[in-house]
Design a protein around this motif. Structure first.
Motif, mmCIF file in Angstrom:
data_model
loop_
_atom_site.group_PDB
_atom_site.id
_atom_site.type_symbol
_atom_site.label_atom_id
_atom_site.label_comp_id
_atom_site.label_asym_id
_atom_site.label_seq_id
_atom_site.Cartn_x
_atom_site.Cartn_y
_atom_site.Cartn_z
ATOM 1 N N TYR A 1 0.852 -1.185 0.000
ATOM 2 C CA TYR A 1 0.000 0.000 0.000
ATOM 3 C C TYR A 1 0.890 1.238 0.000
ATOM 4 C CZ TYR A 1 1.244 0.209 4.940
ATOM 5 O OH TYR A 1 1.951 0.275 6.114
ATOM 6 N N ASN A 2 0.286 2.364 -0.375
ATOM 7 C CA ASN A 2 1.011 3.637 -0.345
ATOM 8 C C ASN A 2 0.543 4.418 0.881
ATOM 9 O OD1 ASN A 2 1.840 6.273 -0.613
ATOM 10 N ND2 ASN A 2 1.045 6.567 -2.690
ATOM 11 N N GLN A 3 1.446 4.667 1.809
ATOM 12 C CA GLN A 3 1.043 5.304 3.068
ATOM 13 C C GLN A 3 0.489 6.715 2.859
ATOM 14 O OE1 GLN A 3 4.116 4.676 2.195
ATOM 15 N NE2 GLN A 3 5.359 6.519 2.518
ATOM 16 N N ALA A 4 0.999 7.439 1.865
ATOM 17 C CA ALA A 4 0.472 8.786 1.584
ATOM 18 C C ALA A 4 -0.954 8.691 1.042
ATOM 19 C CB ALA A 4 1.366 9.518 0.599
ATOM 20 N N ALA A 5 -1.202 7.625 0.249
ATOM 21 C CA ALA A 5 -2.557 7.433 -0.298
ATOM 22 C C ALA A 5 -3.548 7.101 0.817
ATOM 23 C CB ALA A 5 -2.549 6.345 -1.364
ATOM 24 N N CYS A 6 -3.111 6.353 1.825
ATOM 25 C CA CYS A 6 -3.994 6.041 2.966
ATOM 26 C C CYS A 6 -4.436 7.342 3.636
ATOM 27 C CB CYS A 6 -3.280 5.212 4.027
ATOM 28 S SG CYS A 6 -2.708 3.653 3.437
ATOM 29 N N VAL A 7 -3.466 8.211 3.892
ATOM 30 C CA VAL A 7 -3.769 9.490 4.547
ATOM 31 C C VAL A 7 -4.729 10.295 3.664
ATOM 32 C CG1 VAL A 7 -2.795 11.663 5.393
ATOM 33 C CG2 VAL A 7 -1.542 9.513 5.757
ATOM 34 N N ALA A 8 -4.424 10.356 2.362
ATOM 35 C CA ALA A 8 -5.266 11.133 1.437
ATOM 36 C C ALA A 8 -6.681 10.554 1.360
ATOM 37 C CB ALA A 8 -4.621 11.175 0.051
ATOM 38 N N LYS A 9 -6.793 9.222 1.409
ATOM 39 C CA LYS A 9 -8.134 8.593 1.368
ATOM 40 C C LYS A 9 -8.953 8.987 2.586
ATOM 41 C CE LYS A 9 -6.807 4.635 -1.382
ATOM 42 N NZ LYS A 9 -6.142 3.328 -1.271
ATOM 43 N N GLY A 10 -8.291 9.028 3.740
ATOM 44 C CA GLY A 10 -8.977 9.452 4.967
ATOM 45 C C GLY A 10 -9.446 10.892 4.851
ATOM 46 N N ILE A 11 -8.589 11.748 4.313
ATOM 47 C CA ILE A 11 -8.960 13.163 4.141
ATOM 48 C C ILE A 11 -10.146 13.266 3.182
ATOM 49 C CG2 ILE A 11 -8.196 15.449 3.345
ATOM 50 C CD1 ILE A 11 -5.310 14.623 4.014
ATOM 51 N N ALA A 12 -10.064 12.510 2.085
ATOM 52 C CA ALA A 12 -11.130 12.545 1.074
ATOM 53 C C ALA A 12 -12.468 12.110 1.686
ATOM 54 C CB ALA A 12 -10.761 11.645 -0.106
ATOM 55 N N ARG A 13 -12.410 11.041 2.479
ATOM 56 C CA ARG A 13 -13.641 10.504 3.074
ATOM 57 C C ARG A 13 -14.285 11.515 4.021
ATOM 58 N NH1 ARG A 13 -12.321 5.369 6.011
ATOM 59 N NH2 ARG A 13 -12.089 6.828 7.712
ATOM 60 N N ALA A 14 -13.445 12.187 4.824
ATOM 61 C CA ALA A 14 -14.004 13.109 5.819
ATOM 62 C C ALA A 14 -14.388 14.464 5.227
ATOM 63 C CB ALA A 14 -13.003 13.302 6.956
ATOM 64 N N SER A 15 -13.703 14.884 4.156
ATOM 65 C CA SER A 15 -13.944 16.236 3.629
ATOM 66 C C SER A 15 -14.806 16.256 2.374
ATOM 67 C CB SER A 15 -12.603 16.912 3.310
ATOM 68 O OG SER A 15 -11.981 16.244 2.206
ATOM 69 N N GLY A 16 -14.817 15.145 1.652
ATOM 70 C CA GLY A 16 -15.553 15.113 0.380
ATOM 71 C C GLY A 16 -14.732 15.606 -0.805
ATOM 72 N N ILE A 17 -13.484 16.011 -0.575
ATOM 73 C CA ILE A 17 -12.626 16.454 -1.687
ATOM 74 C C ILE A 17 -12.207 15.213 -2.485
ATOM 75 C CG2 ILE A 17 -10.500 17.679 -2.349
ATOM 76 C CD1 ILE A 17 -10.584 18.989 0.510
ATOM 77 N N PRO A 18 -12.344 15.247 -3.830
ATOM 78 C CA PRO A 18 -11.959 14.071 -4.617
ATOM 79 C C PRO A 18 -10.453 13.800 -4.577
ATOM 80 C CG PRO A 18 -13.037 15.730 -6.012
ATOM 81 C CD PRO A 18 -12.892 16.333 -4.654
ATOM 82 N N ILE A 19 -10.104 12.530 -4.764
ATOM 83 C CA ILE A 19 -8.702 12.123 -4.727
ATOM 84 C C ILE A 19 -8.326 11.505 -6.080
ATOM 85 C CG2 ILE A 19 -9.457 9.968 -3.626
ATOM 86 C CD1 ILE A 19 -6.793 9.642 -2.354
ATOM 87 N N SER A 20 -7.101 11.752 -6.529
ATOM 88 C CA SER A 20 -6.618 11.110 -7.756
ATOM 89 C C SER A 20 -5.266 10.476 -7.516
ATOM 90 C CB SER A 20 -6.491 12.122 -8.894
ATOM 91 O OG SER A 20 -5.744 11.527 -9.957
ATOM 92 N N GLU A 21 -5.164 9.198 -7.861
ATOM 93 C CA GLU A 21 -3.863 8.515 -7.762
ATOM 94 C C GLU A 21 -3.279 8.296 -9.152
ATOM 95 O OE1 GLU A 21 -3.213 5.417 -4.701
ATOM 96 O OE2 GLU A 21 -5.392 5.524 -4.442
ATOM 97 N N THR A 22 -3.878 8.917 -10.180
ATOM 98 C CA THR A 22 -3.419 8.648 -11.550
ATOM 99 C C THR A 22 -2.797 9.861 -12.241
ATOM 100 O OG1 THR A 22 -5.610 9.149 -12.463
ATOM 101 C CG2 THR A 22 -5.173 6.841 -11.882
#
Ligand code: ZN
Length: 222
Positions: free
Chosen positions: A124-145
């Protein structure tokens, strides 16, 4: 009942201080929740974190949730996320960060990418885990591509910022940069030490698109 029994047999411990958690606590204990050093996510700039980036790149804001020092509890916490397989902890802390943001603050979250071979190794990518948590709580979309790490580098330990930057300069690649034009981008990583990784990845994004760039680290080294 079963949970209480399991907790008795295999007590869950705080990932920051190793004290046994009580039943209502998850991941970190209440004391650490209040006492872990935090600079405040919305520090006025310039500040000691922005000093690591100011004058080196055109950016908007820099945020850090925790401050860490060598051997401290926050470093212990980060170690669990990065090297001990605690993806869920990263996502949980990301969601704590994300509660301070709303969907209107940024247009897109981009986690700092890992090289595919490192990703395979860690799972897993630890930065992506953090970003996913932020996305879930804030509603801001996330892109890993949109941001990829196309080159693998050996350890940066022992290198100063200029040497790190030189090593990282050609490591990142921006995909479909036109889609980032005009967006308020928040680049997310687990740690900010010298700032070289943020600078190298940020420079690629700025060179390829007209997006407005900000940085967020779960923890910054003081
Ligand atoms: Zn604790």
């Amino acid at each position: 009942m079963i949970n209480a029994f399991l907790q008795l047999l295999y007590p869950k411990c705080c990932f920051a201080c190793d004290q046994v958690l009580i039943r209502s606590e998850n991941w970190i204990c209440t004391r650490c929740r209040f006492e872990l050093p935090s600079p405040g996510l919305f520090l006025e700039q310039p500040n000691w974190i922005s000093h690591k980036l100011d004058g080196l790149i055109d950016y908007d804001r820099v945020h850090a949730y925790y401050v860490f020092s060598e051997g401290g509890k926050v470093q212990h916490l980060l170690h669990q996320i990065k090297y001990k397989g605690q993806e869920g902890l990263g996502e949980y802390l990301g969601s704590c960060v994300g509660r301070s943001f709303s969907v209107t603050d940024y247009d897109i979250l981009i986690p700092m990418p890992l090289h595919p071979s490192r990703l395979k190794e860690r799972g897993y990518n630890q930065a992506a885990c953090v970003a996913k948590g932020i996305a879930r709580a804030s509603g801001i979309p996330i892109s890993e591509t949109h941001l990829l790490r196309t080159k693998q580098v050996t350890s940066l330990i022992g290198l100063n910022r200029a040497e790190r930057y030189k090593t990282l300069e050609e490591v990142f690649e921006v995909m479909r940069p036109g889609e980032l034009d005009g967006l308020r981008i928040l680049l997310v990583d687990d740690t900010l030490t010298t700032g070289a990784t943020f600078l190298a990845a940020g420079a690629k994004i700025k060179a390829a698109s007209t997006g407005k760039l900000s940085f967020l680290a779960l923890a910054a080294l003081k």
